[in-house]
Write a protein that holds these residues in place. Structure first.
Motif, short mmCIF file in Angstrom:
data_model
loop_
_atom_site.label_atom_id
_atom_site.label_comp_id
_atom_site.label_asym_id
_atom_site.label_seq_id
_atom_site.Cartn_x
_atom_site.Cartn_y
_atom_site.Cartn_z
N GLN A 1 0.81 -1.21 0.00
CA GLN A 1 0.00 0.00 0.00
C GLN A 1 0.85 1.27 0.00
N ASP A 2 2.02 1.21 0.59
CA ASP A 2 2.92 2.37 0.52
C ASP A 2 3.34 2.64 -0.92
N ASP A 3 3.58 1.57 -1.66
CA ASP A 3 3.91 1.70 -3.08
C ASP A 3 2.76 2.36 -3.84
N TYR A 4 1.54 1.91 -3.55
CA TYR A 4 0.35 2.46 -4.21
C TYR A 4 0.31 3.97 -4.02
N ILE A 5 0.51 4.42 -2.80
CA ILE A 5 0.46 5.85 -2.51
C ILE A 5 1.61 6.58 -3.19
N ARG A 6 2.77 5.96 -3.22
CA ARG A 6 3.94 6.58 -3.88
C ARG A 6 3.69 6.76 -5.37
N TYR A 7 3.16 5.75 -6.01
CA TYR A 7 2.86 5.85 -7.44
C TYR A 7 1.70 6.83 -7.70
N LEU A 8 0.71 6.81 -6.82
CA LEU A 8 -0.40 7.75 -6.95
C LEU A 8 0.11 9.19 -6.89
N ARG A 9 1.08 9.43 -6.04
CA ARG A 9 1.68 10.76 -5.92
C ARG A 9 2.36 11.17 -7.23
N LYS A 10 3.02 10.21 -7.88
CA LYS A 10 3.65 10.50 -9.16
C LYS A 10 2.61 10.82 -10.23
N ILE A 11 1.53 10.07 -10.22
CA ILE A 11 0.45 10.34 -11.17
C ILE A 11 -0.13 11.73 -10.93
N SER A 12 -0.33 12.07 -9.68
CA SER A 12 -0.85 13.39 -9.34
C SER A 12 0.06 14.49 -9.87
N GLY A 13 1.37 14.24 -9.85
CA GLY A 13 2.32 15.22 -10.34
C GLY A 13 2.21 15.50 -11.82
N LEU A 14 1.52 14.65 -12.56
CA LEU A 14 1.32 14.86 -14.00
C LEU A 14 0.08 15.70 -14.30
N LEU A 15 -0.69 16.01 -13.26
CA LEU A 15 -1.96 16.73 -13.41
C LEU A 15 -1.82 18.22 -13.12
N LYS A 16 -2.61 19.01 -13.84
CA LYS A 16 -2.75 20.42 -13.50
C LYS A 16 -3.52 20.55 -12.18
N PRO A 17 -3.33 21.64 -11.45
CA PRO A 17 -4.21 21.91 -10.30
C PRO A 17 -5.67 21.93 -10.78
N GLY A 18 -6.50 21.23 -10.08
CA GLY A 18 -7.90 21.14 -10.49
C GLY A 18 -8.17 20.08 -11.54
N GLY A 19 -7.10 19.44 -12.04
CA GLY A 19 -7.27 18.41 -13.05
C GLY A 19 -7.97 17.18 -12.50
N HIS A 20 -8.48 16.37 -13.41
CA HIS A 20 -9.31 15.22 -13.03
C HIS A 20 -8.55 13.91 -13.18
N LEU A 21 -8.77 13.02 -12.22
CA LEU A 21 -8.22 11.67 -12.26
C LEU A 21 -9.38 10.68 -12.30
N LEU A 22 -9.38 9.83 -13.30
CA LEU A 22 -10.38 8.78 -13.44
C LEU A 22 -9.67 7.46 -13.24
N LEU A 23 -9.97 6.82 -12.14
CA LEU A 23 -9.19 5.67 -11.66
C LEU A 23 -10.06 4.41 -11.67
N ILE A 24 -9.55 3.36 -12.28
CA ILE A 24 -10.23 2.06 -12.28
C ILE A 24 -9.29 1.04 -11.67
N GLY A 25 -9.79 0.26 -10.74
CA GLY A 25 -8.95 -0.73 -10.08
C GLY A 25 -9.73 -1.98 -9.73
N ALA A 26 -8.99 -3.00 -9.34
CA ALA A 26 -9.58 -4.26 -8.90
C ALA A 26 -9.48 -4.35 -7.39
N LEU A 27 -10.57 -4.71 -6.74
CA LEU A 27 -10.60 -4.81 -5.29
C LEU A 27 -10.36 -6.24 -4.83
N GLU A 28 -9.57 -6.35 -3.76
CA GLU A 28 -9.30 -7.64 -3.11
C GLU A 28 -8.79 -8.70 -4.10
#
Length: 262
Positions: free
Chosen positions: A172-199
């Motif tokens: 989960q720490d990795d997930y947050i680290r990568y999510l932070r990198k993805i966020s860095g590619l976005l403009k302020p106010g930009g939109h993230l559409l995320l699809i994932g698999a649970l469990e």
């Protein structure tokens, strides 16, 4: 994380065509249609139809080499920058984008999108718009500070990331680290559409088993909020497929926009 004998998506080679045949095709024995095809198409079509997510640049940072998640986006973005971690996925995607002989046939997904979107007179135009918009395909390395080094991408108005964080995060720490990198590619106010698999703990492609990060809805929500996102919508689709190719329990779709990190 699953067994250490399992492969890792962005480290080991994956047969991207076999993945499409097993999880995304229209073959009679392909049992994942409701989950892998219909669910993302429905969620993205509805989200984009609201009209508030649009702009110049959309970045797609998704698993594998599928394209059906870009149909709705191509109506609202002229430029789609596609990031892939492997040459094999890039070659498979380019085969379709260039309309080459032997490319994977996405006709069934295109028809599904048209049926949901209600534009039956534009069937052929849907694929054409994706091909026109997705002119930039770049290999990326999620371990680098700048994933596309030496290329520096312009800030995006929107990012779609489908099943990517599941496949590259060891915990989960990795997930947050990568999510932070993805966020860095976005403009302020930009939109993230995320699809994932649970469990989920694994998925199978051909003879190979790959490990996947398991998490639940609560973790996904907290991770996004912790990285400064405001969640606008969240949908869960419980598993409908009967298959031992993968053990996911549900799929999640989250639409969020980038605010100020707390």
């Amino acid at each position: 994380m699953a067994s250490s004998t399992y492969k890792i998506y962005h480290v080991h080679s994956m047969d991207s065509r076999q993945f499409l045949e097993d999880y995304m095709s229209d073959k009679p024995d392909m049992v994942f249609g409701e989950d892998t095809l219909k669910f993302p198409i429905e969620c993205l079509a509805k989200t984009f139809s609201m009209g508030h997510i649009k702009g110049d640049i959309l970045i797609d940072l998704s698993f594998g080499s599928f394209v059906h998640h870009l149909y709705a986006a191509s109506e609202f973005f002229k430029h789609i920058i596609v990031l892939k971690v492997s040459d094999r996925c890039i070659l498979e995607l380019k085969r379709w984008l260039d309309s080459r002989t032997g490319a994977f046939d996405w006709g069934h997904a295109t028809q599904l999108h048209v049926d949901i979107y209600g534009s039956s007179d534009e069937l052929e135009d849907k694929e054409g718009k994706v091909r026109s918009a997705a002119q930039h395909i770049i290999k990326c390395n999620p371990e680098k500070e700048n994933m596309t080094h030496p290329i520096v991408l312009p800030p995006a108005d929107c990012i779609i990331s489908a099943w990517f964080l599941n496949s590259i995060s060891k915990d989960q720490d990795d997930y947050i680290r990568y999510l932070r990198k993805i966020s860095g590619l976005l403009k302020p106010g930009g939109h993230l559409l995320l699809i994932g698999a649970l469990e989920i703990t694994y998925y199978t492609v051909g003879k190979d088993k790959f490990c996947a990060l398991t998490y639940d809805e609560d973790f996904a929500r907290k991770a996004l909020v912790g990285e400064g996102f405001v969640i606008d919508d969240c949908k869960i689709r419980k598993r409908t497929a009967v298959s031992d190719l993968s053990d996911y329990k549900a799929f999640i779709f989250i639409a969020a926009h980038k605010g100020e990190k707390i």
